[in-house]
Design a protein around this motif. Structure first.
Motif, PDB file in Angstrom:
ATOM      1  N   ARG A   1       0.834  -1.212   0.000  1.00 57.11           N
ATOM      2  CA  ARG A   1       0.000   0.000   0.000  1.00 57.11           C
ATOM      3  C   ARG A   1       0.862   1.253   0.000  1.00 57.11           C
ATOM      4  N   ILE A   2       1.919   1.240   0.784  1.00 59.62           N
ATOM      5  CA  ILE A   2       2.831   2.387   0.858  1.00 59.62           C
ATOM      6  C   ILE A   2       3.481   2.622  -0.507  1.00 59.62           C
ATOM      7  N   ALA A   3       3.958   1.551  -1.135  1.00 59.36           N
ATOM      8  CA  ALA A   3       4.607   1.682  -2.447  1.00 59.36           C
ATOM      9  C   ALA A   3       3.650   2.277  -3.470  1.00 59.36           C
ATOM     10  N   GLU A   4       2.418   1.805  -3.496  1.00 61.20           N
ATOM     11  CA  GLU A   4       1.433   2.342  -4.449  1.00 61.20           C
ATOM     12  C   GLU A   4       1.167   3.817  -4.177  1.00 61.20           C
ATOM     13  N   ALA A   5       1.053   4.194  -2.912  1.00 62.53           N
ATOM     14  CA  ALA A   5       0.813   5.601  -2.575  1.00 62.53           C
ATOM     15  C   ALA A   5       1.992   6.468  -3.024  1.00 62.53           C
ATOM     16  N   PHE A   6       3.206   5.980  -2.795  1.00 62.97           N
ATOM     17  CA  PHE A   6       4.382   6.731  -3.226  1.00 62.97           C
ATOM     18  C   PHE A   6       4.411   6.861  -4.743  1.00 62.97           C
ATOM     19  N   ARG A   7       4.136   5.770  -5.446  1.00 66.55           N
ATOM     20  CA  ARG A   7       4.125   5.811  -6.921  1.00 66.55           C
ATOM     21  C   ARG A   7       3.131   6.843  -7.434  1.00 66.55           C
ATOM     22  N   ILE A   8       1.951   6.865  -6.856  1.00 68.86           N
ATOM     23  CA  ILE A   8       0.918   7.804  -7.300  1.00 68.86           C
ATOM     24  C   ILE A   8       1.366   9.240  -7.043  1.00 68.86           C
ATOM     25  N   ASN A   9       1.860   9.498  -5.857  1.00 72.32           N
ATOM     26  CA  ASN A   9       2.305  10.863  -5.534  1.00 72.32           C
ATOM     27  C   ASN A   9       3.480  11.302  -6.396  1.00 72.32           C
ATOM     28  N   ILE A  10       4.422  10.416  -6.613  1.00 67.49           N
ATOM     29  CA  ILE A  10       5.570  10.747  -7.464  1.00 67.49           C
ATOM     30  C   ILE A  10       5.102  10.977  -8.898  1.00 67.49           C
ATOM     31  N   GLY A  11       4.227  10.113  -9.396  1.00 58.46           N
ATOM     32  CA  GLY A  11       3.701  10.278 -10.748  1.00 58.46           C
ATOM     33  C   GLY A  11       2.957  11.603 -10.914  1.00 58.46           C
ATOM     34  N   MET A  12       2.140  11.956  -9.926  1.00 59.47           N
ATOM     35  CA  MET A  12       1.415  13.229  -9.994  1.00 59.47           C
ATOM     36  C   MET A  12       2.403  14.393 -10.007  1.00 59.47           C
ATOM     37  N   ALA A  13       3.414  14.331  -9.163  1.00 59.38           N
ATOM     38  CA  ALA A  13       4.405  15.410  -9.107  1.00 59.38           C
ATOM     39  C   ALA A  13       5.171  15.542 -10.421  1.00 59.38           C
ATOM     40  N   ARG A  14       5.334  14.430 -11.111  1.00 60.84           N
ATOM     41  CA  ARG A  14       6.054  14.449 -12.391  1.00 60.84           C
ATOM     42  C   ARG A  14       5.136  14.739 -13.573  1.00 60.84           C
ATOM     43  N   GLY A  15       3.844  14.923 -13.307  1.00 64.77           N
ATOM     44  CA  GLY A  15       2.899  15.232 -14.366  1.00 64.77           C
ATOM     45  C   GLY A  15       2.524  14.041 -15.230  1.00 64.77           C
ATOM     46  N   GLU A  16       2.678  12.837 -14.717  1.00 66.34           N
ATOM     47  CA  GLU A  16       2.356  11.628 -15.486  1.00 66.34           C
ATOM     48  C   GLU A  16       0.849  11.404 -15.523  1.00 66.34           C
ATOM     49  N   ASP A  17       0.384  10.761 -16.580  1.00 64.77           N
ATOM     50  CA  ASP A  17      -1.021  10.381 -16.697  1.00 64.77           C
ATOM     51  C   ASP A  17      -1.229   9.114 -15.876  1.00 64.77           C
ATOM     52  N   LEU A  18      -1.998   9.223 -14.827  1.00 67.19           N
ATOM     53  CA  LEU A  18      -2.196   8.097 -13.911  1.00 67.19           C
ATOM     54  C   LEU A  18      -3.529   7.378 -14.106  1.00 67.19           C
ATOM     55  N   MET A  19      -4.313   7.835 -15.052  1.00 67.34           N
ATOM     56  CA  MET A  19      -5.664   7.307 -15.210  1.00 67.34           C
ATOM     57  C   MET A  19      -5.689   5.787 -15.408  1.00 67.34           C
ATOM     58  N   PHE A  20      -4.831   5.275 -16.246  1.00 70.85           N
ATOM     59  CA  PHE A  20      -4.867   3.846 -16.553  1.00 70.85           C
ATOM     60  C   PHE A  20      -3.580   3.132 -16.118  1.00 70.85           C
ATOM     61  N   ARG A  21      -2.919   3.700 -15.153  1.00 70.96           N
ATOM     62  CA  ARG A  21      -1.666   3.119 -14.669  1.00 70.96           C
ATOM     63  C   ARG A  21      -1.962   1.823 -13.912  1.00 70.96           C
ATOM     64  N   PRO A  22      -1.365   0.722 -14.345  1.00 69.31           N
ATOM     65  CA  PRO A  22      -1.601  -0.547 -13.619  1.00 69.31           C
ATOM     66  C   PRO A  22      -0.844  -0.558 -12.303  1.00 69.31           C
ATOM     67  N   LYS A  23      -1.329  -1.373 -11.372  1.00 71.54           N
ATOM     68  CA  LYS A  23      -0.623  -1.554 -10.109  1.00 71.54           C
ATOM     69  C   LYS A  23       0.695  -2.259 -10.393  1.00 71.54           C
ATOM     70  N   LEU A  24       1.601  -2.160  -9.473  1.00 69.66           N
ATOM     71  CA  LEU A  24       2.878  -2.848  -9.589  1.00 69.66           C
ATOM     72  C   LEU A  24       2.666  -4.357  -9.662  1.00 69.66           C
ATOM     73  N   THR A  25       3.433  -4.999 -10.496  1.00 75.22           N
ATOM     74  CA  THR A  25       3.439  -6.457 -10.512  1.00 75.22           C
ATOM     75  C   THR A  25       4.475  -6.929  -9.505  1.00 75.22           C
ATOM     76  N   ARG A  26       4.278  -8.101  -8.977  1.00 79.27           N
ATOM     77  CA  ARG A  26       5.226  -8.649  -8.019  1.00 79.27           C
ATOM     78  C   ARG A  26       6.416  -9.254  -8.740  1.00 79.27           C
ATOM     79  N   GLU A  27       7.584  -8.834  -8.334  1.00 81.08           N
ATOM     80  CA  GLU A  27       8.832  -9.369  -8.870  1.00 81.08           C
ATOM     81  C   GLU A  27       9.330 -10.450  -7.902  1.00 81.08           C
ATOM     82  N   PRO A  28       9.716 -11.607  -8.422  1.00 82.23           N
ATOM     83  CA  PRO A  28      10.262 -12.619  -7.502  1.00 82.23           C
ATOM     84  C   PRO A  28      11.641 -12.188  -7.012  1.00 82.23           C
ATOM     85  N   TYR A  29      11.978 -12.623  -5.825  1.00 84.09           N
ATOM     86  CA  TYR A  29      13.302 -12.331  -5.301  1.00 84.09           C
ATOM     87  C   TYR A  29      14.189 -13.541  -5.564  1.00 84.09           C
ATOM     88  N   PRO A  30      15.359 -13.304  -6.178  1.00 95.19           N
ATOM     89  CA  PRO A  30      16.228 -14.458  -6.536  1.00 95.19           C
ATOM     90  C   PRO A  30      16.597 -15.320  -5.355  1.00 95.19           C
TER      91      PRO A  30
END
Length: 153
Positions: free
Chosen positions: A124-153
């Protein structure tokens, strides 16, 4: 709950019953950030933005953050968003890696319900940070997908 509903996220009292306390949080923070600092994806960001002479203070602040978030201690009084907004190279690859390493750490160190609580909160924290950073950078967030899970090696 129906068969299609996601698993309920444990509440802090359930995690406390498993042993969640300030010492467990401190162990998670110290293990995670030791690995994060050496990680080839996120390590360079940490080393560039948190110098060695401020590293212990950073760990203490993050420990207070998680203690406040999961145990309600109210020790954290920082404002993390401006610091993260200032990191121009921060992108989804960094967030995915941070989350993968964090999931790995809490799964190794914590009982199951406690690990699940840490994971849910971190996502939840990561998604909130992504949204705030994207808004600050002027990115279009309307259809931005949630983060996918990356496996850890």
């Amino acid at each position: 709950m129906t068969a299609g509903d996601p698993k309920p996220v444990p509440r802090s009292p359930e995690a406390v019953a498993e042993g969640l306390d300030d010492e467990m949080i401190r162990q998670v923070v110290h293990h995670f950030y030791a690995a994060a600092r050496e990680d080839p994806v996120i390590g360079p960001v940490f080393r560039a933005h948190v110098p060695d002479d401020r590293w212990q203070a950073h760990l203490d602040k993050i420990t207070d953050f998680w203690s406040s978030s999961l145990l309600g201690t109210r020790r954290y009084d920082g404002r993390p968003m401006p610091k993260h907004l200032a990191i121009s190279e921060l992108n989804d690859d960094h967030f995915r890696r941070w989350l993968a390493l964090f999931r790995h750490t809490v799964t190794q160190l914590c009982p199951p319900k406690t690990a699940q609580l840490f994971i849910e909160r971190s996502e939840r924290i990561a998604e909130a940070f992504r949204i705030n950073i994207g808004m600050a950078r002027g990115e279009d967030l309307m259809f931005r997908p949630k983060l996918t899970r990356e496996p850890y090696p």
